[in-house]
Design a protein around this motif. Structure first.
Motif, mmCIF file in Angstrom:
data_model
loop_
_atom_site.group_PDB
_atom_site.id
_atom_site.type_symbol
_atom_site.label_atom_id
_atom_site.label_comp_id
_atom_site.label_asym_id
_atom_site.label_seq_id
_atom_site.Cartn_x
_atom_site.Cartn_y
_atom_site.Cartn_z
ATOM 1 N N GLY A 50 5.787 60.004 -29.468
ATOM 2 C CA GLY A 50 7.160 60.269 -29.791
ATOM 3 C C GLY A 50 8.248 59.391 -29.376
ATOM 4 N N ALA A 88 8.289 68.067 -23.396
ATOM 5 C CA ALA A 88 9.579 68.412 -24.199
ATOM 6 C C ALA A 88 8.895 68.942 -25.621
ATOM 7 N N GLY A 91 7.055 63.557 -24.632
ATOM 8 C CA GLY A 91 8.426 64.086 -24.566
ATOM 9 C C GLY A 91 9.044 63.308 -23.364
HETATM 10 S S1 SF4 Z 1 10.812 62.378 -29.577
HETATM 11 FE FE1 SF4 Z 1 11.675 64.234 -30.466
HETATM 12 S S2 SF4 Z 1 10.393 65.878 -30.395
HETATM 13 FE FE2 SF4 Z 1 9.750 64.388 -29.080
HETATM 14 S S3 SF4 Z 1 10.479 65.010 -27.057
HETATM 15 FE FE3 SF4 Z 1 12.079 63.598 -27.960
HETATM 16 S S4 SF4 Z 1 13.500 65.027 -29.195
HETATM 17 FE FE4 SF4 Z 1 11.695 66.144 -28.592
#
Ligand code: SF4
Length: 191
Positions: A100, A35, A73
């Protein structure tokens, strides 16, 4: 050969320091980008951030040639067996970065189909926070693994325990540009 020439040309060290210097300077990442965090992962390898300064720019899409998995992601229940399979095929010793909020906790996707943290199913060495994390923060995560390798003995046989290090953000967020009204009827942004 006189002693001065000898001192200028001979370096004494320990075998484990040379081996670990080579290991930490040649991490080969296996990107598992699903993602938006994947875009920041790509930016980390770009000329602006230049991941090759850390010897980790050779992204491998063959797990047997990789020793650093970067999960960037969200991961769904359907994807997890694939992710585990790739992880198992990577060579030891190997490391995992959870990049993330989505990879580490499911992020805002509190849904039955989204894994609420990949560490429920596989070991994670470094958690990189953010949504998305900036490239600097990912680099800090990679450097954390390098520091661990530097301080290790010779490569241990068999499996290691996950390190579970949480990286802190390395930048201070600043306010977004504020619209400026000029003459009461026109709006431009600060630059
Ligand atoms: S942490 Fe935020 S930027 Fe990373 S994949 Fe998830 S929604 Fe997208």
């Amino acid at each position: 050969m006189d002693t001065q020439t000898l001192a200028d040309n001979v370096l004494t060290t320990q075998l484990k320091k040379v081996v670990n210097w080579a290991r930490r300077s040649s991490l080969w990442p296996m990107p598992f980008a699903t993602a938006c965090c994947g875009i920041e992962l790509m930016a980390t390898a770009s000329s602006r951030y230049d991941l090759s300064r850390f010897g980790a720019e050779a992204m491998r899409f063959s797990p047997r040639q990789a020793d650093l998995m970067i999960v960037a992601g969200r991961v769904t229940i359907k994807m997890m067996p694939v992710l585990q399979h790739i992880y198992q095929q990577m060579c030891e010793p190997k490391w995992v970065i959870s990049m993330g909020a989505c990879a580490s906790t499911g992020g805002v996707f509190d849904a039955y189909a989204t894994i609420q943290g990949i560490d429920q199913f596989m070991p994670v060495d470094v958690y990189v926070p953010g949504c998305p994390p900036r490239p600097e923060t990912l680099i800090e995560g990679i450097m954390a693994i390098q520091r661990i390798i530097d301080n290790e003995g010779l490569p241990p046989a068999g499996k290691r325990r996950p390190l579970a290090i949480a990286i802190e953000t390395s930048y201070k967020p600043t306010a977004q540009p504020v619209p400026l009204t000029i003459g009461g009827n026109r709006s431009v942004n600060h630059v």
